[in-house]
Design an enzyme around this catalytic site. Structure first.
Site, PDB file in Angstrom:
ATOM      1  N   SER A   1       0.832  -1.203   0.000  1.00  0.00           N
ATOM      2  CA  SER A   1       0.000   0.000   0.000  1.00  0.00           C
ATOM      3  C   SER A   1       0.866   1.251   0.000  1.00  0.00           C
ATOM      4  O   SER A   1       1.995   1.239   0.513  1.00  0.00           O
ATOM      5  CB  SER A   1      -0.882   0.019   1.253  1.00  0.00           C
ATOM      6  OG  SER A   1      -1.551   1.256   1.359  1.00  0.00           O
TER       7      SER A   1
ATOM      8  N   TYR B   1      -1.047  -0.407  10.738  1.00  0.00           N
ATOM      9  CA  TYR B   1      -1.317  -0.758   9.332  1.00  0.00           C
ATOM     10  C   TYR B   1      -0.157  -0.279   8.452  1.00  0.00           C
ATOM     11  O   TYR B   1       0.378  -1.046   7.629  1.00  0.00           O
ATOM     12  CB  TYR B   1      -2.641  -0.139   8.879  1.00  0.00           C
ATOM     13  CG  TYR B   1      -2.991  -0.451   7.433  1.00  0.00           C
ATOM     14  CD1 TYR B   1      -3.437  -1.726   7.071  1.00  0.00           C
ATOM     15  CD2 TYR B   1      -2.879   0.512   6.436  1.00  0.00           C
ATOM     16  CE1 TYR B   1      -3.756  -2.020   5.751  1.00  0.00           C
ATOM     17  CE2 TYR B   1      -3.198   0.223   5.123  1.00  0.00           C
ATOM     18  CZ  TYR B   1      -3.640  -1.036   4.775  1.00  0.00           C
ATOM     19  OH  TYR B   1      -3.943  -1.329   3.463  1.00  0.00           O
TER      20      TYR B   1
HETATM   21  N1  LIG Z   1      -8.874  -0.869  -0.386  1.00  0.00           N
HETATM   22  C1  LIG Z   1      -7.844  -0.038  -0.397  1.00  0.00           C
HETATM   23  O1  LIG Z   1      -8.006   1.202  -0.484  1.00  0.00           O
HETATM   24  C2  LIG Z   1      -6.443  -0.578  -0.360  1.00  0.00           C
HETATM   25  C3  LIG Z   1      -5.403   0.298  -0.685  1.00  0.00           C
HETATM   26  C4  LIG Z   1      -4.093  -0.162  -0.654  1.00  0.00           C
HETATM   27  C5  LIG Z   1      -3.830  -1.480  -0.352  1.00  0.00           C
HETATM   28  N2  LIG Z   1      -4.854  -2.307  -0.024  1.00  0.00           N
HETATM   29  C6  LIG Z   1      -4.507  -3.705   0.274  1.00  0.00           C
HETATM   30  O2  LIG Z   1      -5.127  -4.535  -0.677  1.00  0.00           O
HETATM   31  C7  LIG Z   1      -5.361  -5.822  -0.116  1.00  0.00           C
HETATM   32  C8  LIG Z   1      -6.808  -6.220  -0.350  1.00  0.00           C
HETATM   33  O3  LIG Z   1      -7.641  -5.283   0.335  1.00  0.00           O
HETATM   34  P1  LIG Z   1      -9.138  -4.982  -0.116  1.00  0.00           P
HETATM   35  O4  LIG Z   1      -9.287  -3.521  -0.115  1.00  0.00           O
HETATM   36  O5  LIG Z   1      -9.489  -5.758  -1.324  1.00  0.00           O
HETATM   37  O6  LIG Z   1      -9.897  -5.515   1.176  1.00  0.00           O
HETATM   38  P2  LIG Z   1     -11.133  -6.516   1.361  1.00  0.00           P
HETATM   39  O7  LIG Z   1     -12.138  -6.316   0.302  1.00  0.00           O
HETATM   40  O8  LIG Z   1     -11.506  -6.380   2.790  1.00  0.00           O
HETATM   41  O9  LIG Z   1     -10.454  -7.950   1.112  1.00  0.00           O
HETATM   42  C9  LIG Z   1      -9.530  -8.482   1.994  1.00  0.00           C
HETATM   43  C10 LIG Z   1      -9.276  -9.906   1.555  1.00  0.00           C
HETATM   44  O10 LIG Z   1      -8.277 -10.479   2.422  1.00  0.00           O
HETATM   45  C11 LIG Z   1      -8.782 -11.706   2.897  1.00  0.00           C
HETATM   46  N3  LIG Z   1      -8.271 -11.981   4.238  1.00  0.00           N
HETATM   47  C12 LIG Z   1      -8.290 -11.186   5.333  1.00  0.00           C
HETATM   48  N4  LIG Z   1      -7.757 -11.817   6.375  1.00  0.00           N
HETATM   49  C13 LIG Z   1      -7.377 -13.047   5.934  1.00  0.00           C
HETATM   50  C14 LIG Z   1      -6.777 -14.170   6.528  1.00  0.00           C
HETATM   51  N5  LIG Z   1      -6.424 -14.182   7.826  1.00  0.00           N
HETATM   52  N6  LIG Z   1      -6.545 -15.261   5.773  1.00  0.00           N
HETATM   53  C15 LIG Z   1      -6.905 -15.283   4.475  1.00  0.00           C
HETATM   54  N7  LIG Z   1      -7.469 -14.258   3.842  1.00  0.00           N
HETATM   55  C16 LIG Z   1      -7.711 -13.155   4.565  1.00  0.00           C
HETATM   56  C17 LIG Z   1     -10.299 -11.550   2.919  1.00  0.00           C
HETATM   57  O11 LIG Z   1     -10.914 -12.822   2.807  1.00  0.00           O
HETATM   58  P3  LIG Z   1     -11.646 -13.616   3.988  1.00  0.00           P
HETATM   59  O12 LIG Z   1     -12.290 -12.615   4.890  1.00  0.00           O
HETATM   60  O13 LIG Z   1     -12.598 -14.497   3.253  1.00  0.00           O
HETATM   61  O14 LIG Z   1     -10.555 -14.386   4.651  1.00  0.00           O
HETATM   62  C18 LIG Z   1     -10.514 -10.769   1.640  1.00  0.00           C
HETATM   63  O15 LIG Z   1     -10.553 -11.644   0.533  1.00  0.00           O
HETATM   64  C19 LIG Z   1      -4.988  -5.714   1.360  1.00  0.00           C
HETATM   65  O16 LIG Z   1      -3.694  -6.213   1.555  1.00  0.00           O
HETATM   66  C20 LIG Z   1      -5.016  -4.209   1.614  1.00  0.00           C
HETATM   67  O17 LIG Z   1      -4.193  -3.836   2.686  1.00  0.00           O
HETATM   68  C21 LIG Z   1      -6.156  -1.897  -0.033  1.00  0.00           C
END
Ligand SMILES: NC(=O)c1ccc[n+]([C@@H]2O[C@H](COP(=O)([O-])OP(=O)(O)OC[C@H]3O[C@@H](n4cnc5c(N)ncnc54)[C@H](OP(=O)(O)O)[C@@H]3O)[C@@H](O)[C@H]2O)c1
Length: 262
Positions: free
Chosen positions: A142, A155
């Protein structure tokens, strides 16, 4: 750009948001995809959708914070689809960091999932990639890893750890045929950011972010941070006085369990 058709990818965090969209985008480019997350039902749904479009996908439920589960899930994908060419360690969680009392349990979860989850996912495929002298390790980090934000210390620190871990790996793996890409997105509209009440500059859809991410993977980028304006501003903000950072970014310190990502 590297040809992708027929190769095998694993995407962690494929049950939602960015991971879901990246898995779909990879499948659209002809990759066969292993889908990893804790919730099996959305993984099955995505696998069915990909299969209906003529692709191949295998759900493999696992908690990425548990090394044994990650190894077992990757082994299941390998058995169903073949050797792993690409690992996209994307699973992540974000929780605010509180001052008093300090929510240490939330800090621990973020380091287990965001940092060790990447380490375990890579460890599950590094051996076979080194043996074949070919493969690609990708982590979704990120822009938040570029500096500590008020209310988001844990985070940001977890993402900074990912960035530096991959920097080291990239240099260590130089000449082995195994590539390493760090993806640093800005704000993406997913369940992780759904509860944010403040303005999220440059907010992207998961589909748009996934297209950018897969293009960066195909181009073999070392570090890909986007949008570049937010990345540059975040880096620049390291030189600003704390008073100003607190005033401008203090609004990010919401009192919710959702992170004010990126
Ligand atoms: N959204 C943003 O603005 C943003 C920006 C920069 C970076 N990111 C990064 O992008 C990545 C995805 O985020 P997102 O925004 O798509 O969030 P999201 O929609 O909440 O998805 C998070 C994913 O991670 C999985 N997950 C969480 N804990 C887990 C665990 N213990 N074991 C296995 N899977 C797990 C969840 O699946 P389950 O709950 O089914 O396990 C879900 O598929 C993250 O690393 C986040 O930090 C996000």
């Amino acid at each position: 750009m590297a040809s992708l058709a027929g190769k095998v990818a694993v995407v962690t965090g494929a049950s939602s948001g960015i991971g879901w969209a990246v898995a779909r985008e990879l499948a659209a480019h002809g990759w066969r995809v292993g889908l990893v997350a804790r919730r099996e039902e959305p993984l099955r749904r995505l696998a069915t959708e990909i299969a209906a479009k003529g692709g191949a996908a295998v759900p493999a439920a696992a908690d990425v914070a548990d090394r044994g589960q990650v190894e077992a899930a990757v082994a299941a994908v390998r058995q169903a689809l073949g050797p792993i060419d690409l690992m996209v360690a994307n699973a992540g969680v974000g929780k605010a960091t509180r001052l008093d009392p300090v929510n240490v349990a939330d800090v621990e979860v973020q380091f287990r999932v965001n940092v060790l989850g990447v380490v375990y996912a890579f460890a599950a495929v590094q051996g076979e990639m080194l043996a074949r002298r070919s493969g690609h390790l990708v982590a979704v980090s990120s822009i938040a890893g570029f500096r500590g934000l008020p209310g988001e210390s844990a985070y940001c620190a977890s993402k900074a750890a990912v960035n530096v871990y991959l920097d080291g790996l990239r240099a260590q793996l130089h000449g082995t045929g195994v590539r390493v890409t760090t993806i640093c997105p800005g704000f993406v509209k997913t369940p992780m950011t759904a509860d944010n009440t403040f303005h999220m500059p440059g907010l992207m859809t998961p589909e748009y972010a996934a297209r950018k991410i897969v293009t960066a993977i195909r181009r073999g980028k070392k570090v890909y941070a986007f949008p570049w304006t937010l990345a540059a501003l975040t880096k620049f903000s390291r030189w600003l006085p704390d008073r100003l950072v607190q005033r401008v970014m203090g609004a990010y310190d919401t009192d919710t369990d959702q992170p004010p990502a990126p």
